[in-house]
Write a protein that holds these residues in place. Structure first.
Motif, PDB file in Angstrom:
ATOM      1  N   TYR A 131     -40.509  -2.732   0.700  1.00  0.00           N
ATOM      2  CA  TYR A 131     -40.504  -0.995   0.647  1.00  0.00           C
ATOM      3  C   TYR A 131     -39.477  -0.527  -0.343  1.00  0.00           C
ATOM      4  N   ARG A 132     -38.063  -1.043  -0.216  1.00  0.00           N
ATOM      5  CA  ARG A 132     -37.365  -0.614  -1.177  1.00  0.00           C
ATOM      6  C   ARG A 132     -37.584  -0.656  -2.539  1.00  0.00           C
ATOM      7  N   ARG A 133     -37.864  -1.910  -2.751  1.00  0.00           N
ATOM      8  CA  ARG A 133     -38.126  -2.327  -4.172  1.00  0.00           C
ATOM      9  C   ARG A 133     -39.283  -1.833  -4.667  1.00  0.00           C
ATOM     10  N   ASN A 134     -40.484  -1.681  -4.008  1.00  0.00           N
ATOM     11  CA  ASN A 134     -41.498  -1.131  -4.249  1.00  0.00           C
ATOM     12  C   ASN A 134     -41.433   0.585  -4.676  1.00  0.00           C
ATOM     13  N   ALA A 135     -40.771   1.182  -3.800  1.00  0.00           N
ATOM     14  CA  ALA A 135     -40.492   2.520  -3.821  1.00  0.00           C
ATOM     15  C   ALA A 135     -39.686   3.021  -5.076  1.00  0.00           C
ATOM     16  N   ARG A 136     -38.684   2.200  -5.224  1.00  0.00           N
ATOM     17  CA  ARG A 136     -37.719   2.508  -6.434  1.00  0.00           C
ATOM     18  C   ARG A 136     -38.607   2.110  -7.912  1.00  0.00           C
ATOM     19  N   ALA A 137     -39.365   1.198  -7.914  1.00  0.00           N
ATOM     20  CA  ALA A 137     -40.097   0.814  -9.202  1.00  0.00           C
ATOM     21  C   ALA A 137     -40.982   2.061  -9.247  1.00  0.00           C
ATOM     22  N   LEU A 138     -41.368   2.572  -8.112  1.00  0.00           N
ATOM     23  CA  LEU A 138     -42.580   3.732  -8.335  1.00  0.00           C
ATOM     24  C   LEU A 138     -41.808   4.905  -8.917  1.00  0.00           C
ATOM     25  N   VAL A 139     -40.583   5.266  -8.366  1.00  0.00           N
ATOM     26  CA  VAL A 139     -39.613   6.386  -8.840  1.00  0.00           C
ATOM     27  C   VAL A 139     -39.495   6.017 -10.326  1.00  0.00           C
ATOM     28  N   GLU A 140     -38.976   5.190 -10.605  1.00  0.00           N
ATOM     29  CA  GLU A 140     -38.516   4.824 -11.816  1.00  0.00           C
ATOM     30  C   GLU A 140     -39.710   4.697 -13.139  1.00  0.00           C
ATOM     31  N   ARG A 141     -40.870   4.490 -12.470  1.00  0.00           N
ATOM     32  CA  ARG A 141     -41.864   4.455 -13.454  1.00  0.00           C
ATOM     33  C   ARG A 141     -42.575   5.943 -13.490  1.00  0.00           C
ATOM     34  N   GLU A 142     -42.713   6.428 -12.335  1.00  0.00           N
ATOM     35  CA  GLU A 142     -43.259   7.864 -12.387  1.00  0.00           C
ATOM     36  C   GLU A 142     -42.559   8.918 -12.650  1.00  0.00           C
ATOM     37  N   HIS A 143     -41.113   8.903 -12.347  1.00  0.00           N
ATOM     38  CA  HIS A 143     -40.150  10.032 -12.309  1.00  0.00           C
ATOM     39  C   HIS A 143     -39.026  10.059 -13.286  1.00  0.00           C
ATOM     40  N   ASP A 144     -38.836   9.046 -14.204  1.00  0.00           N
ATOM     41  CA  ASP A 144     -37.723   8.864 -14.854  1.00  0.00           C
ATOM     42  C   ASP A 144     -37.833  10.087 -16.055  1.00  0.00           C
ATOM     43  N   TRP A 145     -36.803  10.313 -16.817  1.00  0.00           N
ATOM     44  CA  TRP A 145     -36.820  11.480 -17.548  1.00  0.00           C
ATOM     45  C   TRP A 145     -37.811  11.146 -18.721  1.00  0.00           C
ATOM     46  N   ASP A 161     -47.439   9.397  -5.415  1.00  0.00           N
ATOM     47  CA  ASP A 161     -48.509   8.099  -5.359  1.00  0.00           C
ATOM     48  C   ASP A 161     -47.909   7.030  -4.306  1.00  0.00           C
ATOM     49  N   VAL A 162     -47.299   7.384  -3.029  1.00  0.00           N
ATOM     50  CA  VAL A 162     -47.040   6.376  -2.310  1.00  0.00           C
ATOM     51  C   VAL A 162     -48.113   5.749  -1.628  1.00  0.00           C
ATOM     52  N   THR A 163     -48.049   4.512  -1.225  1.00  0.00           N
ATOM     53  CA  THR A 163     -49.197   3.686  -0.832  1.00  0.00           C
ATOM     54  C   THR A 163     -48.813   3.243   0.748  1.00  0.00           C
ATOM     55  N   ASP A 164     -49.235   3.355   1.666  1.00  0.00           N
ATOM     56  CA  ASP A 164     -48.980   2.962   2.883  1.00  0.00           C
ATOM     57  C   ASP A 164     -48.984   1.494   3.033  1.00  0.00           C
TER      58      ASP A 164
END
Length: 67
Positions: free
Chosen positions: A35-49, A2-5
């Protein structure tokens, strides 16, 4: 994903537009940081174990219930 432009990355369908967006990001350190902060937060929230295993468990429950 769910990446937002403009929030997580600069997205484009056309090569010329993408190239322009890359140059704009390279010239804007604040946008890079955002971008770096938002993308990392997205991955940590949606794709952590824990999230992945919860989704997988729900999938297994659905498959078993339908069997």
């Amino acid at each position: 994903m769910d990446v937002t432009d403009g929030r997580h990355a600069s997205l484009a369908d056309e090569p010329e537009i993408f190239a322009r967006a890359v140059l704009e990001v390279l010239a804007d350190p604040d946008r890079q940081t955002r971008y770096r902060r938002n993308a990392r937060a997205l991955v940590e929230r949606e794709h952590d174990w824990p999230t992945i295993t919860d989704r997988l468990g729900g999938f297994y429950e659905t498959v078993i219930a339908d069997a």
